[in-house]
Design a protein around this motif. Structure first.
Motif, mmCIF file in Angstrom:
data_model
loop_
_atom_site.group_PDB
_atom_site.id
_atom_site.type_symbol
_atom_site.label_atom_id
_atom_site.label_comp_id
_atom_site.label_asym_id
_atom_site.label_seq_id
_atom_site.Cartn_x
_atom_site.Cartn_y
_atom_site.Cartn_z
ATOM 1 N N VAL A 78 22.895 -14.265 17.837
ATOM 2 C CA VAL A 78 21.632 -13.557 18.038
ATOM 3 C C VAL A 78 21.881 -12.055 17.993
ATOM 4 O O VAL A 78 22.767 -11.536 18.673
ATOM 5 N N LEU A 79 21.067 -11.368 17.195
ATOM 6 C CA LEU A 79 21.224 -9.923 17.022
ATOM 7 C C LEU A 79 20.144 -9.132 17.742
ATOM 8 O O LEU A 79 20.386 -8.005 18.184
ATOM 9 N N ALA A 80 18.936 -9.691 17.838
ATOM 10 C CA ALA A 80 17.838 -8.939 18.446
ATOM 11 C C ALA A 80 16.754 -9.892 18.918
ATOM 12 O O ALA A 80 16.559 -10.973 18.354
ATOM 13 N N ILE A 81 16.050 -9.469 19.977
ATOM 14 C CA ILE A 81 14.881 -10.184 20.491
ATOM 15 C C ILE A 81 13.732 -9.194 20.538
ATOM 16 O O ILE A 81 13.872 -8.091 21.088
ATOM 17 N N ALA A 83 9.431 -8.677 21.308
ATOM 18 C CA ALA A 83 8.222 -9.240 21.908
ATOM 19 C C ALA A 83 7.007 -8.810 21.102
ATOM 20 O O ALA A 83 6.945 -7.692 20.606
ATOM 21 N N GLY A 84 6.056 -9.701 20.986
ATOM 22 C CA GLY A 84 4.805 -9.410 20.282
ATOM 23 C C GLY A 84 3.848 -10.526 20.593
ATOM 24 O O GLY A 84 3.491 -10.751 21.750
ATOM 25 N N ASP A 85 3.423 -11.251 19.576
ATOM 26 C CA ASP A 85 2.655 -12.474 19.779
ATOM 27 C C ASP A 85 3.669 -13.587 20.008
ATOM 28 O O ASP A 85 4.062 -14.295 19.094
ATOM 29 N N GLY A 86 4.115 -13.710 21.248
ATOM 30 C CA GLY A 86 5.281 -14.529 21.543
ATOM 31 C C GLY A 86 6.535 -13.702 21.346
ATOM 32 O O GLY A 86 6.533 -12.483 21.540
ATOM 33 N N PHE A 87 7.614 -14.330 20.928
ATOM 34 C CA PHE A 87 8.887 -13.638 20.749
ATOM 35 C C PHE A 87 9.488 -13.988 19.400
ATOM 36 O O PHE A 87 9.366 -15.107 18.926
ATOM 37 N N THR A 88 10.144 -13.000 18.808
ATOM 38 C CA THR A 88 10.891 -13.197 17.581
ATOM 39 C C THR A 88 12.370 -12.976 17.889
ATOM 40 O O THR A 88 12.741 -11.968 18.490
ATOM 41 N N VAL A 89 13.193 -13.924 17.501
ATOM 42 C CA VAL A 89 14.631 -13.838 17.743
ATOM 43 C C VAL A 89 15.330 -13.814 16.393
ATOM 44 O O VAL A 89 15.259 -14.766 15.618
ATOM 45 N N ASP A 222 22.265 -6.191 26.614
ATOM 46 C CA ASP A 222 21.859 -5.471 25.402
ATOM 47 C C ASP A 222 20.435 -5.848 25.008
ATOM 48 O O ASP A 222 19.615 -4.983 24.688
ATOM 49 N N PHE A 223 20.123 -7.149 25.021
ATOM 50 C CA PHE A 223 18.775 -7.590 24.667
ATOM 51 C C PHE A 223 17.752 -7.043 25.653
ATOM 52 O O PHE A 223 16.668 -6.596 25.271
#
Length: 285
Positions: A78-81, A83-89, A222-223
């Motif tokens: 995993v490089l990044a999380i 937040a928006g309409d739910g979460f994108t990982v 980090d996240f």
């Protein structure tokens, strides 16, 4: 879109995934490796372990248990999380989405074995490009690392300066980035008085205004920093329901502090799994 993405395949993350699966939630576990427990030679102070068991075997058993119950486990870094309409990982190979995310990657924060490194943490040494890069617009920026996580952070830094130097610190580059200076020699010292003014290898000195650390794999801390979750030192701040100040973002295990033991991590995971189920039920109603 999954109901929950669990970042981390250790005792906290897998325990949470098992509880969520029993609640018939669509759970995806993302993990790169076996973490700190995978480096343990023998575990013998955990309930039900009659004979000492190697850490990697205990982790493998937990993952097998989760998979038998229907949990999807993917070996992706995993490089990044976001937040928006739910979460994108975002991982090194794909982009996943979910209604909630549990961070359970343990507590890892890279400290370089370089003279005076600890003296300048927070005084020119930073761990979060998203949170601090804007302070160094058109400044001399350095970043330490060689993996996918470093490349992700470097993409953020490109928005703020063209004077960028990647220090691999003697490690191999997973991919050679364009348009930046690359120094492969190991760092030997951080230079500065009241704050960082540069770094040195055995062969040369490099003036800098800031040095970002992106060594190895991104940690839960980090996240959390990148997404705006509250921190106390290296510990992610959570409530009694294991949720951070970011709605739908949860954390469990070593990354929230407390006793660094498997029993505590498993308990955290169980409680977090139940709390996430209740959260998902509340946002649906």
């Amino acid at each position: 879109m999954a109901d929950v993405i669990v970042v981390g395949g250790g005792p906290a993350g897998i325990s949470a995934a098992i509880y969520l699966q029993r609640f018939k939630r669509d759970v995806l576990v993302l993990m790169k490796d076996q973490g700190a427990l995978g480096k343990s030679d023998a575990i013998e102070n955990y309930y039900g372990i009659v004979e000492p068991i190697p850490g990697p075997e205990l982790i493998a058993r937990g993952i097998a248990q989760a998979e038998r119950l229907g949990v999807r486990v993917l070996r992706e870094e995993v490089l990044a999380i976001e937040a928006g309409d739910g979460f994108t990982v975002k991982t090194a190979t794909a982009i996943h989405s979910a209604k909630a995310v549990l961070m359970a990657t343990g507590m890892t924060r890279a400290n370089l074995k370089v003279r005076r490194f600890n003296d300048f943490i927070g005084l020119g040494i930073s761990y979060c490009a998203v949170g601090a890069a804007f302070l160094y617009r058109q400044k001399r920026i350095g970043i330490v690392g060689g993996g996918e996580f470093m490349l992700e952070e470097l993409d953020v830094l490109r928005n703020f300066s063209k004077d960028l130097t990647v220090f691999t610190n003697g490690e191999p580059l997973v991919h050679r980035p364009d348009g930046v200076r690359i120094v492969t020699e190991p760092l030997v010292e951080i230079r500065g008085t009241d704050r960082l003014s540069g770094v040195a290898t055995a062969a040369a000195e490099y003036p800098l205004d800031v040095l970002f650390i992106a060594v190895g794999t991104a940690s839960a801390a980090d996240f959390a920093l990148r997404i705006g979750a509250l921190m106390e030192g290296n510990r992610i701040v959570v409530g009694g329901d294991f949720m951070t100040n970011v709605p739908g973002l949860f954390a469990a295990g070593d990354c929230i502090g407390g006793l660094s033991q498997i029993a505590k991590a498993v308990a955290d995971g169980a409680q977090a799994g139940i709390a996430i189920h209740k959260h998902l039920r509340s946002i649906k109603s």
